[in-house]
Design a protein around this motif. Structure first.
Motif, mmCIF file in Angstrom:
data_model
loop_
_atom_site.group_PDB
_atom_site.id
_atom_site.type_symbol
_atom_site.label_atom_id
_atom_site.label_comp_id
_atom_site.label_asym_id
_atom_site.label_seq_id
_atom_site.Cartn_x
_atom_site.Cartn_y
_atom_site.Cartn_z
ATOM 1 N N GLY A 10 -13.994 60.026 14.165
ATOM 2 C CA GLY A 10 -14.128 61.468 14.251
ATOM 3 C C GLY A 10 -13.365 62.025 15.416
ATOM 4 N N ARG A 11 -13.670 63.245 15.753
ATOM 5 C CA ARG A 11 -13.007 63.942 16.853
ATOM 6 C C ARG A 11 -13.978 64.082 18.005
ATOM 7 N NH1 ARG A 11 -8.704 67.474 17.479
ATOM 8 N NH2 ARG A 11 -8.167 67.195 15.276
ATOM 9 N N VAL A 12 -13.461 63.815 19.199
ATOM 10 C CA VAL A 12 -14.285 63.915 20.394
ATOM 11 C C VAL A 12 -13.418 64.370 21.549
ATOM 12 C CG1 VAL A 12 -13.928 61.492 21.047
ATOM 13 C CG2 VAL A 12 -16.020 62.667 21.753
ATOM 14 N N GLN A 13 -14.027 64.980 22.513
ATOM 15 C CA GLN A 13 -13.280 65.391 23.712
ATOM 16 C C GLN A 13 -13.115 64.209 24.664
ATOM 17 O OE1 GLN A 13 -15.271 68.862 25.373
ATOM 18 N NE2 GLN A 13 -13.764 70.180 24.367
ATOM 19 N N ALA A 14 -12.107 64.292 25.487
ATOM 20 C CA ALA A 14 -11.872 63.248 26.481
ATOM 21 C C ALA A 14 -13.133 63.045 27.319
ATOM 22 C CB ALA A 14 -10.693 63.615 27.360
ATOM 23 N N GLY A 15 -13.437 61.777 27.565
ATOM 24 C CA GLY A 15 -14.650 61.437 28.295
ATOM 25 C C GLY A 15 -15.842 61.175 27.410
ATOM 26 N N GLY A 16 -15.722 61.506 26.143
ATOM 27 C CA GLY A 16 -16.814 61.311 25.209
ATOM 28 C C GLY A 16 -16.893 59.898 24.661
ATOM 29 N N SER A 17 -17.808 59.709 23.720
ATOM 30 C CA SER A 17 -18.064 58.389 23.157
ATOM 31 C C SER A 17 -18.128 58.454 21.646
ATOM 32 C CB SER A 17 -19.394 57.828 23.672
ATOM 33 O OG SER A 17 -19.398 57.680 25.076
ATOM 34 N N LEU A 18 -17.778 57.344 21.038
ATOM 35 C CA LEU A 18 -17.933 57.144 19.602
ATOM 36 C C LEU A 18 -18.327 55.699 19.359
ATOM 37 C CD1 LEU A 18 -14.822 58.959 18.037
ATOM 38 C CD2 LEU A 18 -17.216 59.654 17.799
ATOM 39 N N ARG A 19 -18.987 55.457 18.244
ATOM 40 C CA ARG A 19 -19.329 54.097 17.859
ATOM 41 C C ARG A 19 -18.839 53.842 16.443
ATOM 42 N NH1 ARG A 19 -24.897 51.175 16.198
ATOM 43 N NH2 ARG A 19 -24.587 49.159 17.207
ATOM 44 N N LEU A 20 -17.955 52.889 16.319
ATOM 45 C CA LEU A 20 -17.443 52.505 15.010
ATOM 46 C C LEU A 20 -18.262 51.343 14.458
ATOM 47 C CD1 LEU A 20 -13.575 52.540 15.645
ATOM 48 C CD2 LEU A 20 -15.091 54.432 15.036
ATOM 49 N N SER A 21 -18.432 51.352 13.139
ATOM 50 C CA SER A 21 -19.112 50.262 12.452
ATOM 51 C C SER A 21 -18.246 49.794 11.290
ATOM 52 C CB SER A 21 -20.467 50.716 11.909
ATOM 53 O OG SER A 21 -21.333 51.136 12.914
ATOM 54 N N CYS A 22 -18.361 48.516 10.982
ATOM 55 C CA CYS A 22 -17.628 47.953 9.843
ATOM 56 C C CYS A 22 -18.523 46.907 9.200
ATOM 57 C CB CYS A 22 -16.324 47.335 10.300
ATOM 58 S SG CYS A 22 -15.436 46.429 9.016
ATOM 59 N N ALA A 23 -18.926 47.184 7.968
ATOM 60 C CA ALA A 23 -19.807 46.278 7.243
ATOM 61 C C ALA A 23 -19.026 45.558 6.158
ATOM 62 C CB ALA A 23 -20.962 47.051 6.629
ATOM 63 N N ALA A 24 -19.100 44.243 6.163
ATOM 64 C CA ALA A 24 -18.394 43.421 5.184
ATOM 65 C C ALA A 24 -19.359 42.962 4.097
ATOM 66 C CB ALA A 24 -17.775 42.210 5.858
ATOM 67 N N SER A 25 -18.869 42.970 2.873
ATOM 68 C CA SER A 25 -19.680 42.498 1.751
ATOM 69 C C SER A 25 -18.771 41.923 0.681
ATOM 70 C CB SER A 25 -20.517 43.650 1.181
ATOM 71 O OG SER A 25 -19.681 44.671 0.674
ATOM 72 N N GLY A 26 -19.388 41.283 -0.300
ATOM 73 C CA GLY A 26 -18.613 40.692 -1.384
ATOM 74 C C GLY A 26 -18.613 39.182 -1.300
ATOM 75 N N ARG A 27 -17.514 38.608 -1.774
ATOM 76 C CA ARG A 27 -17.407 37.145 -1.842
ATOM 77 C C ARG A 27 -17.064 36.584 -0.469
ATOM 78 N NH1 ARG A 27 -13.387 33.472 -5.611
ATOM 79 N NH2 ARG A 27 -14.525 31.512 -5.336
ATOM 80 N N ILE A 28 -18.082 36.386 0.349
ATOM 81 C CA ILE A 28 -17.921 35.884 1.708
ATOM 82 C C ILE A 28 -18.878 34.721 1.928
ATOM 83 C CG2 ILE A 28 -18.154 36.398 4.157
ATOM 84 C CD1 ILE A 28 -17.513 39.331 3.467
ATOM 85 N N PHE A 29 -18.331 33.571 2.300
ATOM 86 C CA PHE A 29 -19.170 32.420 2.637
ATOM 87 C C PHE A 29 -19.553 32.482 4.115
ATOM 88 C CE2 PHE A 29 -21.032 28.331 2.412
ATOM 89 C CZ PHE A 29 -20.628 27.617 3.537
ATOM 90 N N SER A 30 -18.545 32.686 4.951
ATOM 91 C CA SER A 30 -18.813 32.857 6.380
ATOM 92 C C SER A 30 -17.640 33.591 7.007
ATOM 93 C CB SER A 30 -19.025 31.510 7.077
ATOM 94 O OG SER A 30 -17.831 30.762 7.108
ATOM 95 N N ILE A 31 -17.919 34.256 8.112
ATOM 96 C CA ILE A 31 -16.896 35.021 8.821
ATOM 97 C C ILE A 31 -16.633 34.387 10.165
ATOM 98 C CG2 ILE A 31 -16.250 37.258 9.773
ATOM 99 C CD1 ILE A 31 -18.103 38.568 7.742
ATOM 100 N N ASN A 32 -15.374 34.184 10.471
ATOM 101 C CA ASN A 32 -14.995 33.667 11.791
ATOM 102 C C ASN A 32 -14.886 34.842 12.755
ATOM 103 O OD1 ASN A 32 -14.805 30.981 10.795
ATOM 104 N ND2 ASN A 32 -12.815 31.490 9.940
ATOM 105 N N ASP A 33 -13.675 35.274 13.034
ATOM 106 C CA ASP A 33 -13.476 36.390 13.942
ATOM 107 C C ASP A 33 -13.625 37.722 13.215
ATOM 108 O OD1 ASP A 33 -10.802 35.042 16.085
ATOM 109 O OD2 ASP A 33 -12.864 34.406 15.694
ATOM 110 N N MET A 34 -14.122 38.708 13.924
ATOM 111 C CA MET A 34 -14.129 40.091 13.466
ATOM 112 C C MET A 34 -13.453 40.913 14.559
ATOM 113 S SD MET A 34 -18.013 40.387 11.943
ATOM 114 C CE MET A 34 -17.659 41.616 10.674
ATOM 115 N N GLY A 35 -12.704 41.910 14.153
ATOM 116 C CA GLY A 35 -11.987 42.654 15.179
ATOM 117 C C GLY A 35 -11.658 44.069 14.779
ATOM 118 N N TRP A 36 -11.246 44.806 15.786
ATOM 119 C CA TRP A 36 -10.779 46.171 15.586
ATOM 120 C C TRP A 36 -9.348 46.272 16.093
ATOM 121 C CZ3 TRP A 36 -13.277 49.821 12.884
ATOM 122 C CH2 TRP A 36 -14.646 49.653 12.662
#
Length: 125
Positions: A10-36
């Motif tokens: 989203g949009r935020v002013q300088a000095g502000g905060s945001l929290r991003l989320s990323c949910a994985a689903s589907g054909r997944i046995f295991s996840i090694n690294d996750m990143g942004w």
């Protein structure tokens, strides 16, 4: 097969905060690294932060001390808490996972990468 659902941009002013989320689903046995990663207009995509399946983290120098990456393995979800945001943090932010789709691939050590579609973060001065 695999879905990555990103949210929190989203949009935020300088000095502000945001929290991003990323949910994985589907054909997944295991996840090694996750990143942004992020990509600003006219620039190459760059790593912002990553986290291993045992919680080891890595950060770009430009975000150290301001951003925190975390994950919930039970939910296959990775988070990016962004504080003290600056205009230069403006970019499309992409979630990435390195994963095994099934046990056979796990046994063979054949991991794959998958990218989210991105979420826009805009920081105004």
């Amino acid at each position: 097969q695999v879905q990555l659902v990103e949210s929190g941009g989203g949009r935020v002013q300088a000095g502000g905060s945001l929290r991003l989320s990323c949910a994985a689903s589907g054909r997944i046995f295991s996840i090694n690294d996750m990143g942004w990663y992020r990509q600003a207009p006219g620039k190459q995509r760059e790593l912002v932060a990553s986290i291993t399946n045992i919680g080891r983290t890595k950060y770009a120098d430009s975000v150290k001390g301001r951003f925190t990456i975390s994950r919930d393995n039970a939910k296959n979800t990775v988070y990016l808490q962004m504080n003290s945001l600056k205009p230069e943090d403006t970019a499309d932010y992409y979630c990435n996972i390195n994963y095994y789709s099934d046990y056979a691939q796990f046994r063979q050590g054949y991991a794959m990468d998958y990218w989210g579609k991105g979420t826009l973060v805009t920081v105004s001065s």
